[in-house]
Write an enzyme that holds these catalytic residues in place. Structure first.
Site, PDB file in Angstrom:
ATOM      1  N   ASP A  27       0.865  -1.188   0.000  1.00 44.86           N
ATOM      2  CA  ASP A  27       0.000   0.000   0.000  1.00 44.86           C
ATOM      3  C   ASP A  27       0.897   1.232   0.000  1.00 44.86           C
ATOM      4  OD1 ASP A  27      -2.527  -1.238   0.080  1.00 44.86           O
ATOM      5  OD2 ASP A  27      -2.145  -1.789   2.167  1.00 44.86           O
ATOM      6  N   VAL A  90      12.211  13.730  -3.946  1.00 40.50           N
ATOM      7  CA  VAL A  90      12.018  15.152  -4.263  1.00 40.50           C
ATOM      8  C   VAL A  90      13.281  15.640  -4.974  1.00 40.50           C
ATOM      9  CG1 VAL A  90      10.451  15.467  -2.294  1.00 40.50           C
ATOM     10  CG2 VAL A  90      12.876  16.007  -2.007  1.00 40.50           C
ATOM     11  N   SER A 117      20.482  10.707  -6.456  1.00 43.20           N
ATOM     12  CA  SER A 117      21.378  10.166  -7.480  1.00 43.20           C
ATOM     13  C   SER A 117      22.827  10.448  -7.146  1.00 43.20           C
ATOM     14  CB  SER A 117      21.109  10.834  -8.827  1.00 43.20           C
ATOM     15  OG  SER A 117      19.766  10.808  -9.163  1.00 43.20           O
ATOM     16  N   HIS A 138      18.581   3.852  -4.561  1.00 43.64           N
ATOM     17  CA  HIS A 138      18.679   4.565  -5.845  1.00 43.64           C
ATOM     18  C   HIS A 138      18.061   3.719  -6.942  1.00 43.64           C
ATOM     19  CE1 HIS A 138      21.455   6.676  -8.991  1.00 43.64           C
ATOM     20  NE2 HIS A 138      20.225   7.109  -9.046  1.00 43.64           N
ATOM     21  N   ASN A 141      15.491   4.945 -13.951  1.00 40.79           N
ATOM     22  CA  ASN A 141      14.392   5.442 -14.756  1.00 40.79           C
ATOM     23  C   ASN A 141      14.356   4.744 -16.121  1.00 40.79           C
ATOM     24  OD1 ASN A 141      12.461   7.135 -15.918  1.00 40.79           O
ATOM     25  ND2 ASN A 141      13.893   8.812 -16.279  1.00 40.79           N
TER      26      ASN A 141
END
Ligand code: NAD
Length: 285
Positions: A27, A90, A117, A138, A141
């Site tokens: 969740d 963020v 990163s 980390h 993408n």
């Protein structure tokens, strides 16, 4: 029965992490301060689930179950106490991340992680009262496609937290590497070097961006060229990372002026529609 996750920031990475965590049965409270970005993330998540159904990867019922596991929140104050995992995603700025991490720690999570990163975990841990529960997770993408998970162990990270991160990676279907806490870790330090040099080569007019990328793909067997990858990551994100690495390692990571100019002009890559390539509806034009 899944764990309770909190993901802070619903940008490129946060929404990907939420998607993968929900797919693993967890969740997820997905916290985003910018209502427009929150709305965009909800739409994108819907598209991702629809696509997974369309490609036969999951059933309509599974997509519905995954969807119901993700709840968008406008603030950490709306999230229940004692989650199993908090991951902050963020923007790559030390002060912002520290403040988000301190607020997140007040929830008393069993594991607290940053998706940074490049920033050292020791630096981000300053101000935390339980650094033993804190480490770097980390992700890469796009999170649903990339199997690597870098687990960054800070000086205060307890061995139990590292073990928990490795177990968590397996549950998400990720393949972890455990790395020491030096800025840029094992990936960004090398990957950003290549990206920045490719941008300097564009400025030097060595070749067109597409040809620089093609050269690395055909000549070095890279699956994607360094300039297209910069577009996918986001030029603003790459600029923040370069600045962090320049502060740690000096001039060799100084952002090329062309990168600074493109970010100032709003050319952020895929997400803005223009970077080293033009993007239409998320597809390279
Ligand atoms: P992004 O700009 O796409 O998303 C960041 C999001 O955080 C934005 O939606 C922003 O509104 C939100 N935000 C800002 N302050 C917030 C707060 N206080 N509370 C909640 N939300 C807040 O950035 P991104 O590309 O997702 O990168 C996020 C982190 O992941 C960075 O540390 C970056 O270095 C790292 N990262 C990025 C990539 C990549 O390819 N983009 C890959 C790996 C790691």
């Amino acid at each position: 029965m899944g764990d309770r996750w909190v993901v802070v920031g619903a940008g490129t990475m946060g929404l990907g992490i939420a998607y993968v965590a929900a797919g693993a049965g967890h969740d997820v409270d997905l916290v985003e301060v910018d209502p427009a970005r929150g709305e965009a993330a909800a739409v994108r998540l819907g598209e991702l689930w629809d696509r997974a159904v369309g490609r036969g990867r999951i059933t309509v019922e599974q997509a519905g179950a995954n969807r119901s596991r993700v709840t968008l929140r406008g603030s950490l104050t709306e999230v229940g106490a004692s989650p199993d995992v908090v991951v902050e995603a963020v923007p790559e700025r030390v002060d912002l991340k520290r403040s988000v991490l301190r607020d997140a720690e007040n929830l008393n999570p069993a594991l607290l992680a940053s998706n940074t990163s490049s920033i050292s975990i020791a630096q981000l841990a300053e101000g935390l009262t339980r650094p033993e529960r804190f480490l770097g997770l980390h992700f890469f993408n796009p999170v649903w496609a990339m199997t690597l998970l870098e687990v960054v162990v800070g000086p205060g990270t307890a061995p139990e937290s590292t073990d928990a991160a490795i177990a968590l990676a397996a549950r998400l279907g990720k393949d972890p590497v455990v790395v020491r806490d030096l800025p840029g870790f094992a990936t960004s330090r090398l990957g950003v070097t290549l990206g920045l040099e490719a941008i300097r080569m564009v400025a030097d007019k060595v070749a067109e961006p597409a040809d620089i990328d093609k050269a690395m793909m055909l000549g070095y067997r890279h699956p994607v060229g360094p300039l297209e990858l910069t577009d996918l990551v986001g030029l603003d994100v790459r600029l923040d990372i370069a600045r962090t690495l320049a502060a740690a390692y000096g001039e060799r990571f100084a952002p090329p002026p062309l990168l600074v100019e493109m970010v100032a002009a709003g050319h952020l890559g895929k997400k803005s529609g223009q970077g080293f390539y033009r993007w239409e509806n998320g597809v390279k034009a």
